[in-house]
Structures are given as structure tokens and as C-alpha cells.
Write a protein that holds these residues in place. Structure first.
Motif, short mmCIF file in Angstrom:
data_model
loop_
_atom_site.label_atom_id
_atom_site.label_comp_id
_atom_site.label_asym_id
_atom_site.label_seq_id
_atom_site.Cartn_x
_atom_site.Cartn_y
_atom_site.Cartn_z
N PRO A 1 0.88 -1.25 -0.09
CA PRO A 1 -0.46 0.20 0.22
C PRO A 1 0.50 1.36 -0.27
O PRO A 1 2.38 1.31 0.57
CB PRO A 1 -0.46 0.01 1.34
CG PRO A 1 -0.15 -0.65 2.06
CD PRO A 1 0.63 -1.69 0.99
N THR A 2 0.11 2.28 -0.62
CA THR A 2 1.04 3.77 -0.77
C THR A 2 0.51 3.71 0.98
O THR A 2 0.03 3.94 1.32
CB THR A 2 0.40 5.38 -0.71
OG1 THR A 2 -1.20 4.50 -1.23
CG2 THR A 2 0.56 4.06 -2.79
N GLN A 3 1.07 5.34 1.68
CA GLN A 3 1.18 5.82 3.44
C GLN A 3 -0.61 6.05 2.93
O GLN A 3 -1.21 5.45 4.00
CB GLN A 3 1.36 6.73 2.92
CG GLN A 3 1.48 7.26 4.60
CD GLN A 3 1.84 6.03 5.50
OE1 GLN A 3 3.35 6.06 5.34
NE2 GLN A 3 1.13 5.25 6.36
N ASP A 4 -1.07 6.37 1.97
CA ASP A 4 -2.79 6.81 1.58
C ASP A 4 -3.83 5.63 2.04
O ASP A 4 -4.35 5.72 3.06
CB ASP A 4 -3.23 7.47 0.78
CG ASP A 4 -2.65 9.20 1.03
OD1 ASP A 4 -2.24 10.36 -0.18
OD2 ASP A 4 -2.27 9.56 2.10
N PHE B 1 -7.02 1.57 4.77
CA PHE B 1 -7.15 0.36 5.83
C PHE B 1 -7.11 0.50 6.88
O PHE B 1 -7.70 -0.47 7.59
CB PHE B 1 -6.44 -0.23 5.19
CG PHE B 1 -6.10 -2.15 5.56
CD1 PHE B 1 -4.87 -2.37 5.82
CD2 PHE B 1 -7.04 -2.91 4.48
CE1 PHE B 1 -5.50 -4.59 5.58
CE2 PHE B 1 -7.17 -4.15 5.41
CZ PHE B 1 -5.93 -4.60 5.50
N ASN B 2 -6.32 0.42 7.65
CA ASN B 2 -5.94 0.76 8.86
C ASN B 2 -6.66 1.31 9.71
O ASN B 2 -7.75 0.83 10.84
CB ASN B 2 -4.42 1.51 9.72
CG ASN B 2 -3.40 0.82 10.34
OD1 ASN B 2 -4.23 -0.16 11.54
ND2 ASN B 2 -3.71 1.88 11.56
N GLY B 3 -7.46 2.54 9.01
CA GLY B 3 -8.77 3.16 9.85
C GLY B 3 -10.00 2.84 9.74
O GLY B 3 -10.30 2.91 11.26
N ASN B 4 -10.24 2.05 9.37
CA ASN B 4 -11.24 1.28 8.48
C ASN B 4 -11.33 0.14 9.40
O ASN B 4 -12.42 -0.79 10.29
CB ASN B 4 -11.58 0.42 7.44
CG ASN B 4 -11.69 1.62 6.33
OD1 ASN B 4 -12.48 2.61 6.54
ND2 ASN B 4 -11.50 1.57 5.00
N ILE B 5 -9.91 -0.74 9.86
CA ILE B 5 -9.90 -1.89 10.45
C ILE B 5 -10.39 -1.20 12.25
O ILE B 5 -11.21 -1.92 13.22
CB ILE B 5 -8.41 -2.41 11.19
CG1 ILE B 5 -8.79 -3.06 9.20
CG2 ILE B 5 -8.49 -3.66 12.18
CD1 ILE B 5 -7.15 -3.79 8.94
N LYS B 6 -9.75 -0.13 12.63
CA LYS B 6 -9.72 0.30 13.85
C LYS B 6 -11.48 1.37 13.89
O LYS B 6 -12.01 0.62 14.80
CB LYS B 6 -9.59 1.86 14.06
CG LYS B 6 -7.72 1.71 13.83
CD LYS B 6 -6.74 2.80 14.18
CE LYS B 6 -5.03 2.43 14.45
NZ LYS B 6 -4.82 1.90 15.75
N LYS B 7 -12.45 1.59 13.75
CA LYS B 7 -13.08 2.04 13.05
C LYS B 7 -14.67 0.38 13.20
O LYS B 7 -15.06 0.86 14.74
CB LYS B 7 -14.03 2.22 11.38
CG LYS B 7 -15.26 3.04 11.59
CD LYS B 7 -15.22 4.46 10.13
CE LYS B 7 -14.68 3.21 8.72
NZ LYS B 7 -15.19 3.72 7.80
#
Ligand code: SDX
Length: 428
Positions: A96-99, A104-110
Motif C-alpha cells: 500500500p501507499t501511505q494513504d 485500511f488501518n483506519g477502517n480496521i480501527k473503525k
């Protein structure tokens, strides 16, 4: 230049079957017309020579002892990546790019929580229940609380189901462990990364502060990366088979957990430690146990040795062995089981029986040493394997659905009774 077809001569006729090319590794004979043309089917117990699908996810070369995730060698991935990035790589096909990583990481945290009602389900299990049975049941039960993840047909719906399952599975794995100890079931902490979050949910004591030990989390992250996918192994093939009926993702993964539980598959990591403890209790005579493993009249097998595909060192075993050494010295732990494992490996690898059969240590041989050093109980080892394998199961399930593989339905060579008439009980 190799041929691009094979010819089968049978019953005075000659049939041609095309060869399906690979990027690297095995090429396949396309026998989709075999039965219609010849009336014959193939027979290949355990599918040792049979390709079930076309895949772009993981490649392993058993003779060379090589393993690539989406083309990237496992040695580089294990050294440079992290488990969350590897999950993205397996699911989406590239690093993945940083974005992309942040989204992806944000969705998992959501989705980093599990419905409170799920605790009532886990409460119903006896504390003595094996964590793999609990984990498989809870994973299937998750469907009831995430109906959107059941009938998924678009790539977007599959990606949502994947992120939901990834986020919630860490809770289920941590909760199965805490259930065995009667500890409260915690929710996630979004200030932490995926592996730190799992580690805190699993090991936080209710009456003490919790400190993240970077050495421990680093070892866990590497272990999860090394277990993340392994092409068409038993549990992944189970997930694909169940998913080919268009069963939902959660239920398909639940079936894969049950397959992984088996001692010939992921359950071997638990069996290895039990074997090492047995040998230690028996006085540590590794030669005696290697001889037992070779004896056809003895059911004992060297757990953690041998592999369906690897006929060389499992590259993961090499990395885990070094990680075990590093972790134990970093934590100042002496583990007799590790000494016995290394003696076993030395004796077996010099023995004609193992050399002739190309039996080497596999991923399960050393992983238990690390789990034990991290304070993870033996019955939880295969749960850790499942947590690692989760992204691989999901990626393979998603590929099967997106490529539109047909429902799996193998044939058989029937060797049972010929047709016969029913006999009434009085005449039997
Ligand atoms: C995993 O497929 C994957 O990718 C799986 C996995 C993944 O990441 O998903 O890598 C994870 O499951 C690793 C494997 C963990 N299992 C174990 O460590 C259990 C012990 N290993 C064996 O049960 C066995 O090696 C298997 C099941 C792993 C592989 O079995 P195969 O390919 O069916 O080979 P086989 O049983 O036909 O064995 C061939 C010969 C036999 O002897 P002969 O009949 O030829 O005289 O080797 C012998 C076997 O008896 N043999 C062993 C042995 N493994 C095979 N003899 C002693 N000890 C062993 N461990």
C-alpha cells in the motif's frame, strides 16, 4: 520450449489436453473435457498432484524452499514489513501507499469492537473448552451481528466484510484465551496498532497497568506475518470449498478454523511442544524418539517435521528459529524445549530415513517455542496460527469469488456394492 499440450491414448483413441501456463512453478494439464471425451476421471488422494484453482496470491517452491507473498520473498517481508501491511498486500495485491495504508488501518480501527451480546455466547462455553472450538463457533456467530457480511457479491462488499472480520477476529482470539483464565473480556484500544491491540486485549491484567513490550510485539508481528498465507493448504482449501457455495465469509473462515485445528495441519504447533515436553520428561533421549518416528509399527511421528510441498527447509522455520533464539536471549529465558528441538533437528537431518523422504522442520517446529516464551499457553498456539492465517483465508476466498470459480464438487472412483434389491428384516 516445453510442449503446450499432452496426448492421452486410451481405448484405441488419442486425446489432446492443453497445458495451462504459470508465471512461475507448476504448469497444469486442463482436463476439463476429460470425462466427456474419455469417460475417465482422475484419482489423486489428498490432491497431491492436482491444481484446484488459478491463483495470484502466494507462490511456494517446495524443492527450493521459497515462499513469495504477491511476488515478494518471505525473507524480505518478514524483515521489512508489518502484519497490517501484509494483510493489505494479500487482500489487494500490492504494497500500500501511505494513504492506502492509512485508509485500511483506519477502517480496521473503525470496526475495532464486538457486540456485547457475543460475550453471552462465550460465557456459555465451559472454561475447559479448546480455544479452537470456541474460536470457530464465535467466528460463525459473528455473522448474526454483521448481516452485511453475509451475501457479499461486489468487491466493495467483500472488502467491507474483510475489514470487519479482521478487526473483530483479534477480539475473538484474545477472548478465547481470556475465557480459559476467567479474565474479563476487553475491547480494543485504537491508540495501538493491530498486533499491540491484540496483545493488550489478550494479556492485560484487570488489576495492573499494561506496558507494551516492543520485543514481544515485534516477535508476535513477525510470527503472524509468517503464518499469513500458504497457497492451497488444507484450511485454505476448506475456506475456498465452503465459499464456492457462496456461503458468507465469516462462515467460510469458521470452517477453515476447524480444518486448521487438526494435528496434521495447524494443530501441529501445539503437538510439537507436547512432543518436546514428553521427550524431556522421558529423559531427553532424542535418538530414541527419532527411531520411534521411523518405526512403521509405531504411531509416533516427529511433529513439526515434513510437509506436503516443502521437500527442503520450510523458509518460515528458518526465520522462526532465529526469532526464537533472539527472543529467548532478549528476555533472558532458558527453554529446555528449544534445546531438545535443536537436538532433534540435528539428529533427524543427519538420518537417512528423513533425508530420503526429504523431511525437514516446518513452520510449526519452532513457533511454539516463541509462543511459550511470550507466555501463551499451548492450547492457544493454533489460535495464534489462525490469527496469522486470517488474511490469507480472506484473500483466497475473495479471489475465488471474484474469479467466479464454480462450486467445488469432486468426483470419486466408486468401489462399493453393485446394484442389489432390498431385503426385508425377516429375511436377513
Ligand atoms: C502445516 O500445506 C501447508 O502449506 C500446511 C502449512 C501451512 O502453512 O498451511 O505449512 C502448515 O500444516 C505444516 C505441517 C504440520 N504438520 C506436522 O508437522 C505433522 C507431522 N507431519 C506429517 O504428518 C506429514 O509430514 C504431513 C502431514 C505434514 C505431510 O504428509 P504427506 O505429504 O501426506 O506425506 P506422507 O504422510 O505421505 O509422508 C511421506 C513419508 C511417509 O513414509 P513412507 O510411507 O514413505 O515410508 O514420510 C513419512 C511418512 O510416514 N513422514 C514422516 C513424517 N512426515 C512424513 N515420518 C515421521 N515423522 C513425520 N513427521
Amino acid at each position: 520450449m516445453s510442449d503446450n499440450k499432452v496426448i492421452l491414448n486410451y481405448d484405441g483413441n488419442s486425446y489432446e489436453y492443453p497445458i495451462v501456463d504459470s508465471t512461475i512453478g507448476d504448469r497444469g494439464i486442463d482436463i476439463s473435457k476429460l470425462r466427456d471425451q474419455t469417460g475417465l476421471i482422475t484419482l489423486d488422494l489428498g490432491y497431491k498432484n492436482t491444481g484446484a484453482t488459478l491463483s495470484e496470491i502466494t507462490y511456494l517452491d517446495g524443492d527450493k524452499g521459497e515462499l513469495f507473498y504477491r511476488g515478494y520473498p518471505i525473507e524480505q517481508i518478514a524483515e521489512k514489513s508489518n502484519f497490517t501491511e501484509v494483510m493489505y498486500l494479500l487482500l489487494h495485491g500490492d504494497l500500500p501507499t501511505q494513504d492506502q495504508f492509512n485508509t485500511f488501518n483506519g477502517n480496521i480501527k473503525k470496526y475495532n469492537f464486538v457486540a456485547e451480546e457475543m460475550k453471552k455466547i462465550i460465557d456459555a462455553f465451559p472454561r475447559s473448552a479448546h480455544p479452537m472450538g470456541v474460536l470457530s463457533s464465535l467466528t460463525s456467530a459473528l455473522t448474526a451481528f454483521n448481516p452485511k457480511a453475509v451475501n457479499v457479491n461486489s468487491k466493495e462488499e467483500m472488502d467491507l466484510a474483510a475489514e470487519l472480520l479482521i478487526a473483530k477476529f483479534a477480539h475473538l482470539a484474545a477472548w478465547t484465551y481470556r475465557k480459559t483464565l476467567g479474565l474479563p473480556l476487553n475491547h480494543g484500544d485504537n491508540n495501538l496498532n493491530y498486533v499491540e491491540n491484540f496483545y493488550k486485549m489478550a494479556f492485560r491484567q484487570p488489576n495492573a497497568d499494561f506496558e507494551i513490550n516492543p520485543v514481544v510485539v515485534g516477535a508476535l508481528d513477525k510470527l503472524l506475518i509468517l503464518h499469513a498465507d500458504h497457497e492451497q493448504n488444507c484450511s485454505t482449501s476448506t475456506v475456498r470449498m465452503v465459499g464456492s457455495a457462496h456461503t458468507g465469509l465469516f462462515a467460510s473462515v469458521s470452517a477453515g478454523i476447524s480444518a486448521l485445528w487438526g494435528p496434521l495441519h495447524g494443530g501441529a504447533n501445539q503437538a510439537v511442544i507436547e512432543m518436546l515436553e514428553l521427550i524431556e520428561k522421558d529423559g531427553g533421549d532424542v535418538n530414541k524418539w527419532v527411531e520411534k518416528a521411523k518405526d512403521k509399527n509405531d504411531s509416533f511421528r516427529l511433529m513439526g517435521f515434513g510437509h506436503r510441498v516443502y521437500k527442503n527447509f520450510d523458509p518460515r522455520a528458518k526465520i522462526i528459529k532465529k526469532a526464537a533464539d533472539d527472543l529467548l536471549s532478549a528476555l533472558g529465558i532458558e527453554d529446555k524445549a528449544l534445546d531438545i528441538a535443536m537436538q532433534l533437528e540435528k539428529v533427524a537431518l543427519e538420518d537417512e530415513y528423513f533425508i530420503e523422504r526429504k523431511l525437514y522442520p516446518n513452520v510449526d517446529f519452532y513457533s511454539g517455542i516463541i509462543y511459550r516464551a511470550l507466555g501463551i499457553p499451548t492450547e492457544m498456539f493454533t489460535v495464534m496460527f489462525a490469527l496469522g492465517r486470517l488474511p490469507g483465508w480472506i484473500a483466497q476466498w475473495k479471489e475465488m469469488r471474484i474469479k467466479g470459480d464454480p462450486i467445488g464438487r469432486p468426483r470419486q472412483v466408486y468401489q462399493g456394492a453393485q446394484q442389489r434389491d432390498y431385503i426385508d428384516m425377516v429375511n436377513r
